[in-house]
Write an enzyme that holds these catalytic residues in place. Structure first.
Site, short mmCIF file in Angstrom:
data_model
loop_
_atom_site.label_atom_id
_atom_site.label_comp_id
_atom_site.label_asym_id
_atom_site.label_seq_id
_atom_site.Cartn_x
_atom_site.Cartn_y
_atom_site.Cartn_z
N LYS A 36 14.87 3.69 -48.52
CA LYS A 36 14.82 2.96 -49.64
C LYS A 36 15.90 3.60 -50.65
O LYS A 36 16.36 2.64 -51.40
CB LYS A 36 13.54 3.11 -50.51
CG LYS A 36 12.34 2.07 -49.72
CD LYS A 36 12.11 1.08 -50.48
CE LYS A 36 10.98 -0.04 -49.69
NZ LYS A 36 10.13 0.93 -48.87
N SER A 45 4.71 0.55 -54.06
CA SER A 45 3.83 1.48 -53.86
C SER A 45 4.33 2.93 -53.62
O SER A 45 3.58 3.53 -52.99
CB SER A 45 2.97 1.00 -52.60
OG SER A 45 3.84 0.68 -51.55
N GLU A 75 5.05 -4.76 -37.70
CA GLU A 75 4.07 -4.53 -38.74
C GLU A 75 2.78 -4.06 -38.21
O GLU A 75 2.40 -4.18 -37.04
CB GLU A 75 4.14 -5.71 -39.70
CG GLU A 75 3.51 -6.95 -39.02
CD GLU A 75 3.87 -8.28 -39.88
OE1 GLU A 75 3.98 -8.24 -41.01
OE2 GLU A 75 3.33 -9.30 -39.50
N GLY A 124 -2.10 -6.23 -41.19
CA GLY A 124 -1.42 -7.10 -42.01
C GLY A 124 -0.33 -7.81 -41.40
O GLY A 124 0.94 -7.48 -41.45
N ASP A 165 0.97 -10.77 -41.91
CA ASP A 165 1.68 -12.06 -42.40
C ASP A 165 2.95 -12.19 -41.97
O ASP A 165 3.55 -13.47 -42.09
CB ASP A 165 1.81 -11.60 -43.77
CG ASP A 165 2.68 -10.52 -44.21
OD1 ASP A 165 2.03 -9.33 -44.18
OD2 ASP A 165 3.66 -10.64 -44.92
N SER A 168 11.60 4.70 -40.76
CA SER A 168 11.89 4.42 -42.10
C SER A 168 11.70 5.40 -43.17
O SER A 168 12.39 5.43 -44.01
CB SER A 168 10.93 3.01 -42.39
OG SER A 168 9.67 3.30 -42.40
C1 LIG Z 1 9.25 0.10 -47.97
C2 LIG Z 1 8.99 0.71 -46.69
C3 LIG Z 1 8.94 -0.06 -45.35
C4 LIG Z 1 9.00 -1.53 -45.59
O1 LIG Z 1 10.37 -1.89 -46.18
P1 LIG Z 1 10.51 -3.41 -46.47
O2 LIG Z 1 11.91 -3.36 -46.99
O3 LIG Z 1 9.57 -3.87 -47.65
O4 LIG Z 1 10.09 -4.42 -45.25
C5 LIG Z 1 8.78 0.74 -44.32
N1 LIG Z 1 8.64 2.00 -44.08
C6 LIG Z 1 9.06 2.82 -45.39
C7 LIG Z 1 8.70 4.26 -45.18
C8 LIG Z 1 9.13 2.27 -46.51
O5 LIG Z 1 9.20 3.07 -47.71
#
Ligand SMILES: *Cc1c(COP(=O)(O)O)cnc(C)c1O
Length: 332
Positions: free
Chosen positions: A64, A89, A215, A219, A221, A315
Site C-alpha cells: 500500500k 481498515s 479472495e 467474501g 464479491d 501483499s
Molecule cells: C489492502 C490490502 C489488500 C487488498 O488490496 P486491494 O487493493 O484493496 O485489493 C491485500 N493485502 C493487504 C496486506 C492489504 O493491505
C-alpha cells in the site's frame, strides 16, 4: 496526473501501464525494490516454479505504500498544502500517514473501531489524525466525503483511484522485470487496486501471462462480480483476511479487472493459516493472513499451477504478534 486513456461507459478515465511507469519514477529510491524470492519446498509442493514478491518487506510492511505515496506525490502544491483524508481498515491508513509525513502533507485517516491495534497505533505514530467509525453500521465513504468538503482535503481512497492503482502496479512491474516472463500471476484482492494495477503491468510487459485474483471464501464479491459482469456488493465478510474484507470492487478497478483478469478464485481461512505457517517456517517471513491469499491459491490448487512459472504477490506482513502466535499455535 494520469496519462490519457479512453473513458469508460461511465465516463471515468482509467489508468494505463503508462501511469504505472510514471508511478515507478516517483517511487524510485523511495519505495523498496523488494526481492524476487524462490523456495524449493514450495516448488516441490506445487510442482511449479513459484516466484514470490514479498511486499511484507516493503516500507510500512505492505504494498500500500506504493499507491499511497504515488497518489500524494501526484497532488498539486495547493492540494498538498491543504492535506489529505482517507479511510482504511489498516495498511492504506499507514501508507497515507507515512507517505504524508515523507512528503510534508498533513493526513486525516478514518479507521474502523475494530481495526487491529497495531495498525491504529502505527497510523497515529506516523503523525496522522485518526477518526474512528463503526464499519458494520456507518458509511466511511460518506464520512470521508464530508471531511473532504468541510476541511478542503483531497480524498485518497484505498483502491478506487487511478494513482493508487498505478502505484500498486509497480509491484508486478518489478517482479516481471526481475524474475522474467511468467505463465501465471496470482494476486489477492479486496477492492482490487493491487490486482488492477498488477494486471496492467503484467499484460503490458508479458501479454501471455494469465492473471488470477484470489479472495477469501467468506467474501467472494469479486468472483461474483467478474463472473456476472457487474459489481456485486456483499455484507462485510467475516474472515481472518482483514485486508480483503472490502465488500465491493471499485468503479475504476472493476473495468480493468474485467478486461485483463482471467478469473477470481477463493481460498479458506484454514488455507491461509497453513500458508502463514509455511512462510514463517520455511521462508522466515512474517506474513499477515491477507498476504497469504495468493500463495494459498497455488498451494491448494484453487488455480492449477503444475509445470508453470508463477508469480505470487505477498501483499503484506502487518499482523500483531499476539494474533500471529494464536494463528500458528497447534490446534489443540
Ligand atoms: C489492502 C490490502 C489488500 C487488498 O488490496 P486491494 O487493493 O484493496 O485489493 C491485500 N493485502 C493487504 C496486506 C492489504 O493491505
Amino acid at each position: 496526473m494520469t496519462a490519457a486513456l479512453k473513458p469508460t461507459e461511465t465516463g471515468l478515465v482509467l489508468p494505463t501501464y503508462a501511469d504505472v511507469e510514471i508511478a515507478a519514477g516517483r517511487l524510485q529510491g523511495v519505495a523498496h525494490r523488494t526481492p524476487a524470492l524462490t523456495s524449493r519446498t514450495a516448488n516441490e509442493r506445487t510442482r511449479a516454479n513459484l516466484v514470490f514478491k514479498p511486499e511484507n518487506l516493503q516500507r510500512m510492511g505492505a504494498f500500500k505504500f506504493r499507491g499511497g505515496y504515488n497518489a500524494i506525490a501526484a497532488l498539486s502544491p495547493a492540494q498538498k498544502k491543504a492535506g489529505v483524508v482517507s479511510f482504511s481498515s489498516g495498511n492504506h491508513a499507514q501508507a497515507i500517514a507515512y507517505a504524508g509525513r515523507l512528503l510534508g502533507v498533513p493526513t486525516t485517516i478514518i479507521m474502523p473501531l475494530d481495526a487491529p491495534a497495531a495498525k491504529v497505533a502505527a497510523t497515529r505514530g506516523y503523525g496522522a489524525e485518526v477518526i474512528t467509525y463503526d464499519r458494520y453500521t456507518q458509511d466511511r465513504l460518506a464520512i470521508g466525503a464530508e471531511l473532504a468538503q468541510t476541511r478542503g482535503l483531497a480524498l485518497i481512497p484505498p483502491y478506487d483511484h487511478p494513482d493508487v492503482i498505478a502505484g500498486q502496479g509497480t509491484a508486478a512491474k518489478e517482479l516481471i522485470e526481475d524474475a522474467g516472463p511468467l505463465d501465471i500471476l496470482l494476486v489477492c484482492l479486496g477492492g482490487g487496486g493491487l490486482l488492477a494495477g498488477c494486471a496492467l503491468a503484467a499484460k503490458a510487459l508479458n501479454p501471455a501471462c494469465r492473471v488470477f485474483g484470489v479472495e477469501p471464501e467468506a467474501g467472494n464479491d469479486g468472483q461474483q462480480s467478474l463472473r456476472s459482469g457487474k459489481i456485486v456488493k456483499i455484507a462485510v465478510p467475516k474472515t481472518i483476511a482483514d485486508g480483503a474484507q472490502t465488500p465491493f470492487l471499485g468503479d475504476y478497478t472493476f473495468p480493468i479487472i474485467q478486461a485483463l483478469v482471467e478469473d477470481i478464485v477463493t481460498v479458506s481461512d484454514e488455507a491461509l493459516v497453513s500458508a502463514m505457517r509455511f512462510f514463517a517456517e520455511r521462508m522466515k517471513l512474517v506474513v499477515e493472513p491477507t498476504g497469504c491469499l495468493a500463495a494459498a491459491a497455488a498451494f491448494t490448487g484453487a488455480v492449477p499451477v503444475e509445470g508453470k512459472r508463477v508469480g505470487v504477490i505477498i501483499s503484506g506482513g502487518n499482523v500483531d504478534l499476539g494474533s500471529f502466535a494464536r494463528f500458528l499455535a497447534p490446534a489443540g
